[in-house]
Design a protein around this motif. Structure first.
Motif, short mmCIF file in Angstrom:
data_model
loop_
_atom_site.label_atom_id
_atom_site.label_comp_id
_atom_site.label_asym_id
_atom_site.label_seq_id
_atom_site.Cartn_x
_atom_site.Cartn_y
_atom_site.Cartn_z
N THR A 108 53.04 -13.67 22.72
CA THR A 108 52.66 -15.23 22.96
C THR A 108 53.92 -16.18 23.26
N THR A 109 54.86 -16.09 22.24
CA THR A 109 55.75 -17.22 22.03
C THR A 109 57.05 -16.59 22.23
N GLY A 110 58.00 -17.41 22.39
CA GLY A 110 59.46 -16.95 22.45
C GLY A 110 59.91 -16.33 21.22
N ALA A 111 59.62 -17.04 20.16
CA ALA A 111 59.90 -16.44 18.78
C ALA A 111 59.41 -15.24 18.67
N GLU A 112 58.41 -14.91 18.92
CA GLU A 112 57.55 -13.86 18.75
C GLU A 112 58.27 -12.71 19.55
N ALA A 113 58.66 -13.16 20.82
CA ALA A 113 59.40 -11.99 21.55
C ALA A 113 60.77 -11.70 20.95
N VAL A 114 61.37 -12.64 20.39
CA VAL A 114 62.73 -12.29 19.44
C VAL A 114 62.29 -11.50 18.42
N GLU A 115 61.30 -11.72 17.56
CA GLU A 115 60.94 -10.83 16.42
C GLU A 115 60.78 -9.35 16.98
N GLY A 136 73.69 -20.91 18.84
CA GLY A 136 72.35 -20.43 19.45
C GLY A 136 71.16 -20.68 18.74
N PHE A 137 70.11 -20.65 19.54
CA PHE A 137 68.71 -20.92 19.09
C PHE A 137 67.78 -19.69 19.55
N HIS A 138 67.09 -19.27 18.63
CA HIS A 138 66.16 -18.23 18.82
C HIS A 138 64.64 -18.23 18.52
N GLY A 139 64.42 -19.56 17.84
CA GLY A 139 62.98 -19.65 17.56
C GLY A 139 62.90 -20.22 16.08
N ARG A 140 61.57 -20.20 15.73
CA ARG A 140 61.37 -21.12 14.39
C ARG A 140 60.75 -19.74 13.61
N ILE A 204 72.31 -12.54 22.36
CA ILE A 204 73.12 -13.61 22.91
C ILE A 204 72.18 -14.23 24.13
N GLU A 205 72.39 -15.61 23.96
CA GLU A 205 71.72 -16.64 25.17
C GLU A 205 72.69 -16.51 26.40
N PRO A 206 72.53 -15.84 27.54
CA PRO A 206 73.64 -16.11 28.67
C PRO A 206 74.39 -17.37 28.83
N GLY A 209 70.80 -22.68 25.20
CA GLY A 209 70.07 -23.61 25.62
C GLY A 209 70.04 -24.69 24.65
N GLU A 210 69.44 -24.73 23.67
CA GLU A 210 69.28 -25.82 22.62
C GLU A 210 70.98 -26.05 22.22
N GLY A 211 71.88 -25.17 22.28
CA GLY A 211 73.10 -25.60 21.78
C GLY A 211 74.02 -26.39 22.73
N ALA A 237 69.69 -9.72 25.68
CA ALA A 237 69.87 -11.11 26.13
C ALA A 237 68.64 -11.80 26.21
N ASP A 238 68.85 -12.95 25.38
CA ASP A 238 67.81 -13.82 25.30
C ASP A 238 67.64 -14.62 26.38
N GLU A 239 66.84 -14.39 27.23
CA GLU A 239 66.29 -15.10 28.61
C GLU A 239 65.37 -16.14 28.53
N ILE A 240 65.15 -16.53 27.27
CA ILE A 240 63.70 -17.20 27.26
C ILE A 240 64.08 -18.72 27.78
N GLN A 241 65.34 -19.18 27.87
CA GLN A 241 65.47 -20.60 28.47
C GLN A 241 66.17 -20.28 29.76
C1 LIG Z 1 66.59 -19.16 23.83
C2 LIG Z 1 65.49 -19.38 23.31
N1 LIG Z 1 65.08 -18.50 22.47
C3 LIG Z 1 64.08 -18.58 21.81
C4 LIG Z 1 63.13 -19.76 21.89
C5 LIG Z 1 61.89 -19.80 21.11
O1 LIG Z 1 60.92 -19.85 21.96
P1 LIG Z 1 59.52 -20.41 21.39
O2 LIG Z 1 59.43 -22.01 21.01
O3 LIG Z 1 58.30 -20.08 22.59
O4 LIG Z 1 59.04 -19.86 20.13
C6 LIG Z 1 63.58 -20.76 22.53
C7 LIG Z 1 62.78 -22.11 22.69
O5 LIG Z 1 63.41 -23.16 23.01
C8 LIG Z 1 64.86 -20.76 23.37
O6 LIG Z 1 65.52 -21.64 24.33
#
Ligand SMILES: Cc1ncc(COP(=O)(O)O)c(C=O)c1O
Length: 425
Positions: A108-115, A136-140, A204-206, A209-211, A237-241
């Motif tokens: 459902t969410t990016g963080a959940e994909a990372v988990e 790096g940023f991978h979610g909350r 790694i985020e290629p 994003g937040e960084g 590869a964290d391609e979420i952003q």
């Molecule tokens: C690279 C990256 N990974 C993970 C996340 C987390 O995604 P979500 O906010 O949908 O949980 C984000 C959100 O900004 C992101 O930019």
């Protein structure tokens, strides 16, 4: 109902931990424009944080979701499967870089994909360790926070976090961190903290994003790929952003010509409908036992229908090509501004993942956080929604929908110039 009264209600009803970048309440949006509760119009250079690459309320996506809504909105993919889930997985498996057969699970969410990517990597390798990058940023979620390489505000007060997570510096030449230093740090980590044979994955985020929109070079991504191959480590590869045409390719890793073992996707994949996914090499994806993966809402039918329409829209409207045109135009505009404003330290882009770094008097070591905040506020006053980011809080990122009409992009850039001028010291 106006912004002021809504603001008072928000303060009383919502915890302050939910951050907020613009104190204006959206009531309507269309493609690259948003209207607020006072009836004001804004050009949207935020895209809901890189989500509406296909614009707000794209007619094709709306129609696909409406059609799915007529059939059903939820049955749960783990109870009775449905075709749009399979169809979207098939499409993403075919689009993911590399020749190895792929499988995809939706969450459902990016963080959940990372988990889930970490769960799958640990199940596939039988190893605990994960290496991530500072900044790096991978979610909350707990694992998302553990992997995130920035303490304030993301991790403050929320520990302890899952163990066996290690951080190394992300290569960012503007911050004085070379690729060699970054690779050296991994080599040192293997000597001082964890042997390579106990590391399941490097994530790694290629492009961070937040960084702050620092891009790992193709050479660095290739070096990570071969390091992972040498040690039996999985590359995630964290391609979420970065995903879904934002960088001028469907996925940012394509610029490096490498095949990651796993990819996390979310945000722009469904134009605003909450769905995320892990795409990976089939044998790795099958490592987790039946029932080990999933979630009640994972791969919601509405998200799948939207996702299929997003992929068609990216193709039909050549949005990868458009991302390159948009990025070029923003870079040209900002480089021209840089000639006369020493506050712009650097302009950088990969496709339409474009950013300017604000510093005091051209000094890369003097981030101008105050001006960054003032610029975001000033631009809003003038009708432009901007987002800041960066490990040092001094980066403006441009994330206009890739469907923005060029005259609106120019209109937004003119507002940016005026706001920049108004905040010059
Ligand atoms: C690279 C990256 N990974 C993970 C996340 C987390 O995604 P979500 O906010 O949908 O949980 C984000 C959100 O900004 C992101 O930019």
């Amino acid at each position: 109902m106006n912004n002021e009264t809504l603001w008072k209600r928000r303060e009383a009803a919502i915890p302050r931990g939910l951050g907020m970048m613009h104190p204006v309440f959206a009531t309507r949006a269309s493609n690259a424009e948003i209207w607020d509760a006072d009836g004001r119009r804004y050009i949207d250079f935020a895209a809901g944080i890189a989500v509406t690459n296909t614009g707000h309320n794209h007619p094709a996506i709306k129609a696909a979701v409406a059609a799915q809504l007529d059939n059903f909105s939820h049955v749960c993919a783990q109870v009775t499967p449905y075709e749009p889930y399979v169809a979207l997985a098939e499409k993403l498996n075919a689009l993911a870089p590399g020749e190895t057969p792929k499988k995809t699970i939706f969450l459902t969410t990016g963080a959940e994909a990372v988990e889930n990517a970490i769960k799958i990597a640990r199940a596939a390798t039988g190893r605990p360790g994960v290496i991530a990058f500072s900044g790096g940023f991978h979610g909350r979620t707990m694992m998302g926070m553990a992997l995130t390489g920035k303490v304030v505000p993301y991790k403050t007060g929320f520990g302890p976090f899952p163990s066996d997570i290690y951080h190394v510096p992300f290569p960012a030449p503007y911050l004085g961190i070379s690729e060699a230093a970054s690779l050296d740090a991994i080599a040192r980590l293997f000597k001082s903290d964890i042997e390579a044979s106990r590391v399941a994955a490097i994530i790694i985020e290629p492009v961070q994003g937040e960084g702050g929109f620092y891009a790992a070079s193709p050479a660095f991504m290739q070096a990570l790929r071969s390091l992972c191959d040498t040690h039996g480590i999985l590359l995630i590869a964290d391609e979420i952003q970065t995903g879904f045409a934002r960088t001028g390719a469907m996925f940012a890793v394509e610029h490096a010509g490498i095949e990651p073992d796993l990819m996390t996707v979310a945000k722009a994949m469904a134009g605003g409908f909450p769905i995320s996914g892990v795409i990976g090499k089939a044998a790795i994806m099958d490592a987790a036992g039946p029932g080990g993966l999933g979630g009640t809402y994972g791969g919601s039918p509405l998200g799948c229908a939207a996702g299929l329409a997003v992929l068609e829209t990216i193709e039909r409207e050549s949005l990868c090509q458009r991302a390159i045109e948009i990025g070029d135009r923003i870079v040209r505009h900002c480089e021209a501004l840089r000639q006369s404003d020493r506050g712009i330290g650097e302009v950088r882009t990969l496709g339409a993942m474009t950013a300017v770094e604000l510093v005091v008097d051209g000094d890369a070591d003097a981030p101008d956080v105050a001006r960054t905040a003032a610029l975001v506020a000033e631009a809003r006053k003038r009708g432009l929604l901007l987002l800041s980011c960066g490990v040092r809080g001094n980066v403006i990122r441009f994330l206009a929908p890739l469907t923005i009409p060029m005259e609106q992009l120019d209109e937004g850039l003119d507002v940016f110039s005026a706001a920049l001028k108004a905040t010059a010291g």
